[in-house]
Scaffold this motif. Structure first.
Motif, PDB file in Angstrom:
ATOM      1  N   THR A 418       0.800  -1.233   0.000  1.00  0.00           N
ATOM      2  CA  THR A 418       0.000   0.000   0.000  1.00  0.00           C
ATOM      3  C   THR A 418       0.827   1.275   0.000  1.00  0.00           C
ATOM      4  O   THR A 418       0.272   2.360  -0.164  1.00  0.00           O
ATOM      5  N   VAL A 419       2.142   1.161   0.185  1.00  0.00           N
ATOM      6  CA  VAL A 419       3.027   2.329   0.093  1.00  0.00           C
ATOM      7  C   VAL A 419       3.926   2.216  -1.140  1.00  0.00           C
ATOM      8  O   VAL A 419       3.926   3.086  -2.008  1.00  0.00           O
ATOM      9  N   VAL A 420       4.660   1.124  -1.223  1.00  0.00           N
ATOM     10  CA  VAL A 420       5.633   0.964  -2.313  1.00  0.00           C
ATOM     11  C   VAL A 420       4.946   0.830  -3.666  1.00  0.00           C
ATOM     12  O   VAL A 420       5.335   1.497  -4.643  1.00  0.00           O
ATOM     13  N   VAL A 421       3.922  -0.023  -3.744  1.00  0.00           N
ATOM     14  CA  VAL A 421       3.259  -0.250  -5.036  1.00  0.00           C
ATOM     15  C   VAL A 421       2.633   1.040  -5.597  1.00  0.00           C
ATOM     16  O   VAL A 421       2.833   1.353  -6.787  1.00  0.00           O
ATOM     17  N   PRO A 422       1.883   1.836  -4.820  1.00  0.00           N
ATOM     18  CA  PRO A 422       1.350   3.093  -5.368  1.00  0.00           C
ATOM     19  C   PRO A 422       2.439   4.083  -5.785  1.00  0.00           C
ATOM     20  O   PRO A 422       2.279   4.803  -6.777  1.00  0.00           O
ATOM     21  N   ILE A 423       3.535   4.128  -5.022  1.00  0.00           N
ATOM     22  CA  ILE A 423       4.629   5.031  -5.401  1.00  0.00           C
ATOM     23  C   ILE A 423       5.231   4.604  -6.738  1.00  0.00           C
ATOM     24  O   ILE A 423       5.530   5.448  -7.605  1.00  0.00           O
ATOM     25  N   LEU A 424       5.400   3.310  -6.927  1.00  0.00           N
ATOM     26  CA  LEU A 424       5.867   2.818  -8.225  1.00  0.00           C
ATOM     27  C   LEU A 424       4.851   3.141  -9.314  1.00  0.00           C
ATOM     28  O   LEU A 424       5.221   3.475 -10.450  1.00  0.00           O
ATOM     29  N   GLY A 425       3.563   3.079  -8.974  1.00  0.00           N
ATOM     30  CA  GLY A 425       2.517   3.431  -9.926  1.00  0.00           C
ATOM     31  C   GLY A 425       2.600   4.886 -10.357  1.00  0.00           C
ATOM     32  O   GLY A 425       2.391   5.208 -11.541  1.00  0.00           O
ATOM     33  N   VAL A 426       2.914   5.774  -9.418  1.00  0.00           N
ATOM     34  CA  VAL A 426       3.077   7.198  -9.749  1.00  0.00           C
ATOM     35  C   VAL A 426       4.237   7.384 -10.715  1.00  0.00           C
ATOM     36  O   VAL A 426       4.140   8.148 -11.689  1.00  0.00           O
ATOM     37  N   ILE A 427       5.330   6.702 -10.447  1.00  0.00           N
ATOM     38  CA  ILE A 427       6.506   6.799 -11.328  1.00  0.00           C
ATOM     39  C   ILE A 427       6.154   6.341 -12.743  1.00  0.00           C
ATOM     40  O   ILE A 427       6.522   6.989 -13.743  1.00  0.00           O
ATOM     41  N   VAL A 428       5.438   5.219 -12.834  1.00  0.00           N
ATOM     42  CA  VAL A 428       5.007   4.718 -14.152  1.00  0.00           C
ATOM     43  C   VAL A 428       4.109   5.738 -14.847  1.00  0.00           C
ATOM     44  O   VAL A 428       4.269   6.009 -16.045  1.00  0.00           O
ATOM     45  N   ALA A 429       3.194   6.350 -14.111  1.00  0.00           N
ATOM     46  CA  ALA A 429       2.276   7.330 -14.692  1.00  0.00           C
ATOM     47  C   ALA A 429       3.047   8.543 -15.231  1.00  0.00           C
ATOM     48  O   ALA A 429       2.771   9.019 -16.357  1.00  0.00           O
ATOM     49  N   ILE A 430       3.987   9.049 -14.456  1.00  0.00           N
ATOM     50  CA  ILE A 430       4.760  10.215 -14.892  1.00  0.00           C
ATOM     51  C   ILE A 430       5.582   9.880 -16.135  1.00  0.00           C
ATOM     52  O   ILE A 430       5.675  10.701 -17.077  1.00  0.00           O
TER      53      ILE A 430
END
Length: 437
Positions: A418-430
């Motif tokens: 719930t912390v690492v996976v969403p942060i990686l998701g933000v990086i992918v989105a950017i």
């Protein structure tokens, strides 16, 4: 400098004491008092000038405000979960699911159930209450370590569904009023990011569970677990009806009643559970009482952390932090993501991070010509990262009050998903937005 030490030190104190299993109703106000003292806030309203922030008023406004907004939802949601458990509906559904997808996919069944309810508009807290009884049955049947149940609940609720395009959760709706976008902003990128988070996150969850199983961990029953030795269970399809009732009613009334739609939806779930399965209840009123007590514990723990956020937001150090993270140079999408993520971490709330950062970020970035749809999606996804630090309201409620686990046992997997996976998701989105998608 002292004020910043107070803010960071108070947050660290809250996280450390929470991880050690101390009572949140004690450690949250103590940590908030630490923040207040080092930031020069008066402790009591009688010592403050008229209208000036002070520890007691700000803490109790945050505490009581959360209870005022969410008490009925917590209460009815907890009762609904207990009735699903006591009637045997949760066992019936779990046995049917394991029969269809295989007992080895018990964790996947929990993730899917949470995802469907969350994307249907059911509050994250209520989803945890509703699905937990089924999760216990599935993990027991599969003999999987129960400390991973909170991780499965959190992953299915707060990652690839909560902040995705089209989601009715407030984390996807708050940016609309500041950016003039729609709930479906940047849906193409949103789908790709959601698929990434779903696939990678589930692979990671399954890997952690299998690693624990290979080390000899297994399901350990507790005295207060629901009995699973019934001779007769309700029909699994009829047992699914209450969950569908909650989903449909929340969708129907979401636009007109906002979060209050959950009251109607959950009442519908409670009534349909009783009507369809009344002959299967072990003790209906004992289940109602147990749900009530569970709701009180859950909302009190969560409100204690929200009170901490109420004090933190009133400090000079918090204002300095907001100004710092909202003026980060470089790509506006990166700056916006960091700003919302950090503020969400300080307040323990994804919606809080957005509500504080967006009034400052939106006018500035829109004047720069930033694509509002891209900013909407990045801000939404990033809000679901650091909001799940150990002191977060949803984290505490799910791990402690609902699952009865300790942070020491359950949070490593919970935090990873719930912390690492969403942060990686933000990086992918950017990255995707930078490529012109």
């Amino acid at each position: 400098m002292i004020s910043m030490i107070g803010l960071i030190g108070g947050l660290a104190l809250l996280i450390i004491l929470t991880m050690r299993g101390m009572n949140l109703l004690i450690v949250a106000p103590l940590s908030a008092m630490f923040v207040a003292v080092l930031n020069g806030l008066p402790l009591f309203p009688q010592l403050a000038a008229e209208g000036e922030a002070n520890f007691l008023t700000n803490y109790m406004e945050g505490f009581s405000g959360f209870i005022a907004s969410w008490y009925l939802m917590f209460l009815i949601g907890a009762i609904f979960g207990k009735l699903m458990e006591d009637s045997g509906s949760a066992d019936s559904v779990s046995k049917w699911i394991t029969g269809k997808i295989g007992i080895k996919n018990a964790a996947l069944a929990i993730v899917i159930a949470c995802a469907v309810l969350t994307y249907g508009g059911v509050s994250l807290f209520v989803v945890a209450f509703s699905v937990y009884p089924m999760a216990i049955s599935l993990f027991k049947e599969a003999n999987l370590p129960r400390r991973f149940i909170p991780a499965a609940l959190g992953f299915g609720s707060t990652t690839f569904t909560m902040t995705s395009a089209g989601s009715p959760e407030i984390q996807n709706w708050i940016p609309i009023q500041y950016l003039g976008t729609s709930p479906y902003a940047a849906w193409e990128v949103s789908i790709l990011v959601a698929v990434f988070m779903m696939v990678f996150g589930y692979w990671w969850l399954k890997r952690m569970i299998m690693k624990a199983v290979n080390k000899g961990e297994h399901f350990i029953a507790r005295e207060n677990d629901p009995e699973n030795n019934r001779k007769e269970l309700p029909n699994p399809f009829l047992s699914l009806v209450p969950l569908l009732v909650v989903l449909v009613l929340s969708f129907i009334f979401h636009d007109s009643l906002a979060q209050s739609a959950l009251i109607i939806a959950l009442l519908g779930g409670v009534i349909s559970t009783y009507v369809l399965n009344r002959k299967y209840f072990i003790n209906f009123w004992d289940a109602v009482s147990a749900g009530t007590i569970g709701a009180l514990i859950a909302i009190a723990n969560t409100a204690a952390v929200v009170g901490f956020g109420g004090v933190a937001k009133a400090t000079p150090a918090f204002s300095d932090t907001v100004n710092l993270v909202t003026s980060i140079p470089g790509s506006p999408l990166i700056g916006g993501a960091i700003a919302v993520c950090v503020i969400a971490g300080l307040t323990g709330s994804a919606s809080g991070g957005q509500s504080i950062a967006l009034p400052l970020l939106a006018p500035h970035y829109l004047d720069m010509g930033v694509n509002p749809d891209a900013l909407h999606r990045v801000v939404s996804i990033s809000s679901g990262g650091l909001d799940s630090l150990p002191h977060g309201g949803y984290v505490v409620t799910t791990i402690r009050a609902i699952a009865g686990e300790t942070h020491k046992d359950a949070y490593p997997a919970f935090g990873a998903l719930t912390v690492v996976v969403p942060i990686l998701g933000v990086i992918v989105a950017i990255i995707l937005f930078s490529l012109g998608l």
